[in-house]
Structure formats: C-alpha cells, structure tokens
Write a protein that holds these residues in place. Structure first.
Motif, PDB file in Angstrom:
ATOM      1  N   TRP A  41     -28.467 -67.490   8.706  1.00 35.58           N
ATOM      2  CA  TRP A  41     -27.139 -67.910   8.541  1.00 35.58           C
ATOM      3  C   TRP A  41     -26.137 -66.746   8.851  1.00 35.58           C
ATOM      4  O   TRP A  41     -25.288 -66.822   9.768  1.00 35.58           O
ATOM      5  CB  TRP A  41     -26.850 -69.114   7.661  1.00 35.58           C
ATOM      6  CG  TRP A  41     -25.512 -69.714   7.648  1.00 35.58           C
ATOM      7  CD1 TRP A  41     -24.792 -70.398   8.551  1.00 35.58           C
ATOM      8  CD2 TRP A  41     -24.756 -69.999   6.326  1.00 35.58           C
ATOM      9  NE1 TRP A  41     -23.892 -70.946   8.259  1.00 35.58           N
ATOM     10  CE2 TRP A  41     -23.694 -70.909   6.891  1.00 35.58           C
ATOM     11  CE3 TRP A  41     -25.194 -69.977   5.140  1.00 35.58           C
ATOM     12  CZ2 TRP A  41     -22.874 -71.578   6.122  1.00 35.58           C
ATOM     13  CZ3 TRP A  41     -23.896 -70.654   4.316  1.00 35.58           C
ATOM     14  CH2 TRP A  41     -23.038 -71.172   4.616  1.00 35.58           C
ATOM     15  N   ARG A  54     -21.311 -63.058  16.169  1.00 31.24           N
ATOM     16  CA  ARG A  54     -20.272 -63.694  16.769  1.00 31.24           C
ATOM     17  C   ARG A  54     -19.108 -62.744  17.331  1.00 31.24           C
ATOM     18  O   ARG A  54     -18.620 -62.114  16.086  1.00 31.24           O
ATOM     19  CB  ARG A  54     -19.662 -64.835  16.287  1.00 31.24           C
ATOM     20  CG  ARG A  54     -20.535 -65.962  16.150  1.00 31.24           C
ATOM     21  CD  ARG A  54     -20.031 -67.376  15.401  1.00 31.24           C
ATOM     22  NE  ARG A  54     -18.982 -68.040  16.167  1.00 31.24           N
ATOM     23  CZ  ARG A  54     -19.281 -68.964  17.005  1.00 31.24           C
ATOM     24  NH1 ARG A  54     -20.603 -69.489  17.116  1.00 31.24           N
ATOM     25  NH2 ARG A  54     -18.235 -69.480  17.811  1.00 31.24           N
ATOM     26  N   ALA A  59     -28.707 -74.705  11.961  1.00 34.33           N
ATOM     27  CA  ALA A  59     -27.994 -73.667  12.443  1.00 34.33           C
ATOM     28  C   ALA A  59     -26.559 -73.101  11.764  1.00 34.33           C
ATOM     29  O   ALA A  59     -26.199 -72.177  11.364  1.00 34.33           O
ATOM     30  CB  ALA A  59     -27.793 -73.620  13.925  1.00 34.33           C
ATOM     31  N   TRP A  60     -25.970 -74.287  11.456  1.00 37.90           N
ATOM     32  CA  TRP A  60     -24.557 -74.083  10.739  1.00 37.90           C
ATOM     33  C   TRP A  60     -24.505 -75.343   9.716  1.00 37.90           C
ATOM     34  O   TRP A  60     -25.226 -76.174   9.972  1.00 37.90           O
ATOM     35  CB  TRP A  60     -23.417 -74.377  11.771  1.00 37.90           C
ATOM     36  CG  TRP A  60     -23.487 -73.249  12.992  1.00 37.90           C
ATOM     37  CD1 TRP A  60     -23.814 -73.400  14.169  1.00 37.90           C
ATOM     38  CD2 TRP A  60     -23.227 -71.994  12.815  1.00 37.90           C
ATOM     39  NE1 TRP A  60     -24.017 -72.323  14.866  1.00 37.90           N
ATOM     40  CE2 TRP A  60     -23.559 -71.287  14.030  1.00 37.90           C
ATOM     41  CE3 TRP A  60     -23.043 -71.086  11.770  1.00 37.90           C
ATOM     42  CZ2 TRP A  60     -23.447 -69.855  14.281  1.00 37.90           C
ATOM     43  CZ3 TRP A  60     -22.771 -69.892  11.949  1.00 37.90           C
ATOM     44  CH2 TRP A  60     -23.202 -69.218  13.321  1.00 37.90           C
ATOM     45  N   ARG A 100     -26.339 -65.121  12.068  1.00 39.93           N
ATOM     46  CA  ARG A 100     -25.626 -65.686  13.177  1.00 39.93           C
ATOM     47  C   ARG A 100     -24.452 -65.753  13.106  1.00 39.93           C
ATOM     48  O   ARG A 100     -23.651 -65.511  14.413  1.00 39.93           O
ATOM     49  CB  ARG A 100     -26.225 -67.255  13.254  1.00 39.93           C
ATOM     50  CG  ARG A 100     -27.691 -67.505  13.596  1.00 39.93           C
ATOM     51  CD  ARG A 100     -27.847 -69.132  13.890  1.00 39.93           C
ATOM     52  NE  ARG A 100     -27.869 -69.800  12.474  1.00 39.93           N
ATOM     53  CZ  ARG A 100     -28.781 -69.893  11.907  1.00 39.93           C
ATOM     54  NH1 ARG A 100     -30.010 -69.292  12.148  1.00 39.93           N
ATOM     55  NH2 ARG A 100     -28.869 -70.514  10.675  1.00 39.93           N
TER      56      ARG A 100
END
Length: 233
Positions: A213, A220, A172-173, A216
């Motif tokens: 990526w 934020r 995810a990161w 996502r």
C-alpha cells in the motif's frame, strides 16, 4: 475578511500568487497531507514554510489564522461564496479541497461515509498515537526513564497497524478507490519508518499489505511532489 490582504498572516508570509490557495505548512505527516492533496487535485497553490522548529507557529501572524498554533492552515482566495476562506485542521482541509474539486471523496452517501470513517480513524487514532510513540522513541521523551509510556504507545501503534493491515487484505486502496483516507493515513506510515525510525520496534516486516500500500502511494508523482512542500528556504 474580503481580500487576502485583510488576513494578518499575509504580512508575515506575502502571497506570491494572490489567486492561488495559500498554504502555511511544514513537511510533517499532517503538513504533507494537504500539499499532496493540492498536487493531486491540480489546484494552484502558494506554499509558505512555517518553521515549527523555530517556533514560527507561535507568532501572532500564524495564530491569527490558527489559534491552535498547529500547521497546516490554508486561505482559499475563492471560497464557497466567492470570498476568501481560511481553514485549519488537516482533516477538515482535505474534506474542503475534496468538495471544492469533486475529487477523492465519493458523493454517494455510503461510499462517502466509509471514506470519512477511515479519515477519522487517522485523525483520532493513527496520528495521535504514532505521534506520541515518536515522542517517546525519537525525541525528548526518550530521556524519560519510566518505560511504561513508550511501551504503551508502541503497543498501541502496532495494534493500529494490525487493524490497517487486515483492512488492506486484497485491496489496492483503503476504500476501494484512492481517496482522502489514503492521503491522510499513508504519510503517517511513511513517517513511522523514515521520521521515527521505528520500523523494527513495531514489527513492520509483519505487515506485508501495508508495504504494498505504501509503495503504491509513494510511486504517485503527485505524492512525490507534495512530500517536499513547502520547499526549504
């Protein structure tokens, strides 16, 4: 220097909140790294727009803060010893803010150095190479007839994207948890597409892991706020 008023830069860009971190920046990939980090940590900050298109980074006021005439730079009124702390270089600022808040940089040595490794990858590779590619593709360098500089930086940018895409397989990161490494890298990927308009040139469609990526990251709320700092006049 013991107070904000002791810094010459505050004469040119007066603090609106002298208790807040003073950010001197412009919404470039390096600039928004710091505004995003400040938004993510929740630290109060006062964003001052240094117009690099008008050459404000070359004024004596700004050079008194960063002799290398590059944004971003900060002054923290409450530095580690209680006195104001001035700092330039975006990677150094990210580390400083992470240590100040205890956020987005692990304290366990192995995990910490893994994050710093990818932060240095951005500082030493992605930023300089993408920036050179942008110069030869989008800006004055596009007027140079010799194709070799453009080809070199396009090829190197694609190689770096390949490294990142492989790293992001199943992640995810970039280092497991969201960190300053993500905050450093992803504004450059966004700028590759939005600022340089070079997605087709580097074969962006080949990098599915990077698409997810970046999506996502852009979802934020703190990132969305940080991307538009400092605000336009």
């Amino acid at each position: 220097m013991t107070t904000l008023a002791d810094f010459p830069v505050t004469k040119r860009w007066p603090p609106r909140d002298p208790r807040a971190i003073q950010l001197y920046s412009y919404p470039t990939p390096n600039g928004v790294k710091v505004s995003i980090m400040l938004e993510e940590t929740g630290l109060p900050y006062d964003a001052h727009r240094v117009d690099i298109n008008a050459g404000e980074q070359m004024t004596g006021a700004f050079l008194s803060l960063n002799p290398n005439n590059k944004i971003p730079a900060i002054i923290d009124p409450e530095g580690p010893d209680g006195a104001p702390m001035a700092l330039f270089e975006s990677g150094a600022i990210l580390i400083y803010l992470a240590e100040k808040t205890g956020q987005f940089l692990p304290t366990a040595p192995r995990a910490r150095h893994e994050v710093l490794q990818w932060l240095m990858f951005q500082m030493g590779g992605v930023g300089p190479m993408f920036g050179q590619m942008g110069f030869f593709v989008r800006f004055k360098g596009s007027e140079i007839e010799d194709p070799r500089p453009r080809e070199r930086y396009v090829a190197e940018s694609r190689r770096l994207l390949t490294v990142l895409d492989r790293r992001m397989e199943g992640r995810a990161w970039i280092c497991g948890d969201y960190s300053i490494a993500d905050i450093a890298l992803l504004p450059w990927l966004r700028n590759l597409l939005v600022g340089y308009e070079a997605g087709d040139l580097v074969g962006w469609t080949d990098f599915a892991n990077l698409h997810a990526w970046l999506d996502r990251f852009l979802a934020r709320p703190a990132v969305q706020r940080g991307l538009v700092q400092p605000p336009r006049a």
